[in-house]
Design a protein around this motif. Structure first.
Motif, mmCIF file in Angstrom:
data_model
loop_
_atom_site.group_PDB
_atom_site.id
_atom_site.type_symbol
_atom_site.label_atom_id
_atom_site.label_comp_id
_atom_site.label_asym_id
_atom_site.label_seq_id
_atom_site.Cartn_x
_atom_site.Cartn_y
_atom_site.Cartn_z
ATOM 1 N N GLU A 1 -4.861 15.692 5.688
ATOM 2 C CA GLU A 1 -5.111 14.253 5.901
ATOM 3 C C GLU A 1 -4.570 13.760 7.236
ATOM 4 O O GLU A 1 -5.121 12.835 7.830
ATOM 5 C CB GLU A 1 -4.498 13.423 4.758
ATOM 6 C CG GLU A 1 -5.216 13.542 3.426
ATOM 7 C CD GLU A 1 -4.730 14.718 2.583
ATOM 8 O OE1 GLU A 1 -3.866 15.475 3.077
ATOM 9 O OE2 GLU A 1 -5.226 14.874 1.446
ATOM 10 N N LYS A 2 -3.502 14.386 7.719
ATOM 11 C CA LYS A 2 -2.891 13.957 8.990
ATOM 12 C C LYS A 2 -3.898 14.008 10.137
ATOM 13 O O LYS A 2 -3.897 13.157 11.019
ATOM 14 C CB LYS A 2 -1.684 14.838 9.334
ATOM 15 C CG LYS A 2 -0.452 14.602 8.476
ATOM 16 C CD LYS A 2 0.791 15.200 9.103
ATOM 17 C CE LYS A 2 0.731 16.722 9.240
ATOM 18 N NZ LYS A 2 0.688 17.426 7.949
ATOM 19 N N VAL A 3 -4.763 15.005 10.121
ATOM 20 C CA VAL A 3 -5.771 15.163 11.175
ATOM 21 C C VAL A 3 -6.777 14.014 11.115
ATOM 22 O O VAL A 3 -7.144 13.419 12.137
ATOM 23 C CB VAL A 3 -6.492 16.527 11.058
ATOM 24 C CG1 VAL A 3 -7.680 16.608 12.010
ATOM 25 C CG2 VAL A 3 -5.515 17.662 11.324
ATOM 26 N N THR B 1 0.843 -1.196 0.000
ATOM 27 C CA THR B 1 0.000 0.000 0.000
ATOM 28 C C THR B 1 0.878 1.246 0.000
ATOM 29 O O THR B 1 2.091 1.153 0.119
ATOM 30 C CB THR B 1 -0.932 0.022 1.240
ATOM 31 O OG1 THR B 1 -0.121 0.067 2.424
ATOM 32 C CG2 THR B 1 -1.823 -1.208 1.295
ATOM 33 N N SER B 2 0.250 2.397 -0.117
ATOM 34 C CA SER B 2 1.055 3.628 -0.192
ATOM 35 C C SER B 2 0.291 4.830 0.357
ATOM 36 O O SER B 2 -0.926 4.773 0.575
ATOM 37 C CB SER B 2 1.443 3.904 -1.652
ATOM 38 O OG SER B 2 0.269 4.075 -2.431
ATOM 39 N N GLY B 3 1.028 5.909 0.580
ATOM 40 C CA GLY B 3 0.443 7.203 0.936
ATOM 41 C C GLY B 3 -0.402 7.186 2.195
ATOM 42 O O GLY B 3 -0.119 6.486 3.165
ATOM 43 N N LYS C 1 -0.820 4.873 5.782
ATOM 44 C CA LYS C 1 -0.730 5.491 7.116
ATOM 45 C C LYS C 1 -1.943 5.165 7.981
ATOM 46 O O LYS C 1 -1.805 4.872 9.168
ATOM 47 C CB LYS C 1 -0.566 7.012 6.991
ATOM 48 C CG LYS C 1 0.797 7.439 6.472
ATOM 49 C CD LYS C 1 0.831 8.946 6.221
ATOM 50 C CE LYS C 1 2.108 9.331 5.469
ATOM 51 N NZ LYS C 1 2.030 10.725 4.968
ATOM 52 N N ILE C 2 -3.134 5.225 7.390
ATOM 53 C CA ILE C 2 -4.333 4.941 8.193
ATOM 54 C C ILE C 2 -4.391 3.454 8.564
ATOM 55 O O ILE C 2 -4.748 3.104 9.698
ATOM 56 C CB ILE C 2 -5.659 5.399 7.495
ATOM 57 C CG1 ILE C 2 -6.870 5.256 8.447
ATOM 58 C CG2 ILE C 2 -5.931 4.660 6.214
ATOM 59 C CD1 ILE C 2 -6.845 6.081 9.686
ATOM 60 N N GLY D 1 -10.338 7.178 -3.189
ATOM 61 C CA GLY D 1 -9.645 5.894 -3.339
ATOM 62 C C GLY D 1 -9.651 5.025 -2.102
ATOM 63 O O GLY D 1 -10.597 5.023 -1.315
ATOM 64 N N HIS D 2 -8.559 4.289 -1.925
ATOM 65 C CA HIS D 2 -8.457 3.354 -0.803
ATOM 66 C C HIS D 2 -8.446 4.077 0.548
ATOM 67 O O HIS D 2 -8.911 3.528 1.550
ATOM 68 C CB HIS D 2 -7.191 2.503 -0.942
ATOM 69 C CG HIS D 2 -7.224 1.558 -2.107
ATOM 70 N ND1 HIS D 2 -8.284 0.703 -2.343
ATOM 71 C CD2 HIS D 2 -6.335 1.322 -3.116
ATOM 72 C CE1 HIS D 2 -8.053 -0.013 -3.431
ATOM 73 N NE2 HIS D 2 -6.871 0.341 -3.910
ATOM 74 N N PHE D 3 -7.885 5.291 0.562
ATOM 75 C CA PHE D 3 -7.869 6.074 1.808
ATOM 76 C C PHE D 3 -9.295 6.388 2.251
ATOM 77 O O PHE D 3 -9.656 6.191 3.413
ATOM 78 C CB PHE D 3 -7.057 7.362 1.596
ATOM 79 C CG PHE D 3 -6.963 8.248 2.818
ATOM 80 C CD1 PHE D 3 -6.606 7.738 4.055
ATOM 81 C CD2 PHE D 3 -7.219 9.618 2.712
ATOM 82 C CE1 PHE D 3 -6.511 8.559 5.172
ATOM 83 C CE2 PHE D 3 -7.118 10.445 3.824
ATOM 84 C CZ PHE D 3 -6.772 9.915 5.060
ATOM 85 N N ALA D 4 -10.116 6.840 1.313
ATOM 86 C CA ALA D 4 -11.530 7.122 1.618
ATOM 87 C C ALA D 4 -12.239 5.855 2.082
ATOM 88 O O ALA D 4 -13.008 5.883 3.048
ATOM 89 C CB ALA D 4 -12.228 7.696 0.385
#
Length: 315
Positions: A186-188, A140-142, A146-147, A226-229
């Motif tokens: 995004e960090k928050v 995974t990436s980005g 992180k999440i 994407g995957h983060f969402a």
């Protein structure tokens, strides 16, 4: 609540092992007999059966099932035979390293409790000789990476107690980090979604709606992709109502042309002993059709029989 139906006085694991051995013997496997036993034993009983089978026949039951069963039924039954943490580990490992099914891995990780994740990490390492964090790093990436790592490794409270002031403050902080500004911090989002308990995230979502007139879910959709969402949405939806979340996942797996059997198997097998009653109730409420009927129309043969037996009565 579970939908698993176990006999009031179940046979001994030794008797079950002998019945399974008989079902495998001779010309062709008595698949119905195998399903009728295994689809009605809980995780502890299945572990005892496997132990007895190994002791009596010097063979792993899972290896014999691999030889005797085929296709989607084989996939479903072999997953069912694991204990919950071993099953999750197997699913994630396959999603990350074989199928490139990042969505499946994300769903499993982001829908589990902190204690389930802690156990999963230990089992993953003992089973595959590598840390789950390493596989996530490699595949995974980005912000998505992180999440996942944050959610997987951060200790979180599992109780229902919520500090209302902090929850309100978190809603404001998320608004400032997202919809209020140009671009997204995004960090928050990663910090709050990975550090706060499920009950707290549900409270934040409620306050967000009260203060800004629409859901936190909508804000996540607007501000991320994407995957983060998908990871953030899984966390917030499972915090609010896991039954509703998994009903939607199952409906999507069966909607349109063709069926996503990997998703169908993953959700039914992993949730049967946890909250499948609630998932079935939500499915009926939202889609005006029982989950059993939907599965019946999308599957066939022994594969259908096995899934329907796990789902319990069609009510």
């Amino acid at each position: 609540m579970s939908t698993l139906i176990v006999p009031p006085i179940p046979p001994s694991p030794r008797d079950d092992a002998m019945q399974l051995y008989r079902a495998f013997k001779g010309f062709g496997c008595d698949t119905s007999a195998v399903i009728n036993i295994l689809a009605h034993r809980d995780a502890t009983q299945r572990a005892y059966i496997q132990h007895e089978y190994r002791a009596m026949y010097s063979e792993e039951l899972s290896k014999r099932l691999e030889k005797e069963l085929r296709g989607k039924l084989e996939t479903a039954v072999l997953l069912w035979m694991h204990d919950p943490a071993g099953r999750d580990a197997t699913i994630i490992r396959k999603c990350l390293t074989v199928d490139a099914n990042i969505q499946g891995a994300t769903e499993v990780i982001c829908s589990r409790t902190p204690s389930q994740l802690q156990h999963l990490r230990q089992i993953y390492h003992s089973k595959f000789g590598t840390y789950i964090e390493h596989d996530i790093e490699a595949t995974t990436s980005g912000d998505h990476k992180k999440i996942l790592l944050g959610f997987l490794t951060t200790p979180r409270h599992e109780g229902y107690e919520v500090n209302r002031e902090i929850a309100q403050q978190d809603a404001k902080v998320l608004y400032k980090a997202g919809e209020k500004k140009l671009g997204t911090d995004e960090k928050v989002f990663i910090r709050i979604f990975s550090e706060r308990s499920a009950a707290h995230v549900a409270a934040v979502s409620s306050y967000y709606h009260d203060m800004y007139g629409h859901s936190l879910e909508k804000a996540v959709k607007n501000e991320t992709s994407g995957h983060f969402a998908h990871a953030l949405l899984t966390i917030v939806r499972c915090a609010e109502h896991p039954g509703k979340y998994f009903a939607k996942v199952l409906h999507k797996a069966m909607k349109g042309l063709g069926t996503n059997d990997a998703t169908l198997i993953r959700v039914i097998v992993t949730r049967t002993e946890i909250d499948m009653q609630y998932i079935k109730a939500e499915y009926l409420k939202k889609y005006r059709k029982t989950l059993n009927d939907a599965v019946h129309s999308e599957t066939s043969g022994h594969y259908r029989d096995f899934l329907l037996q796990l789902l319990g009565p069609n009510v």
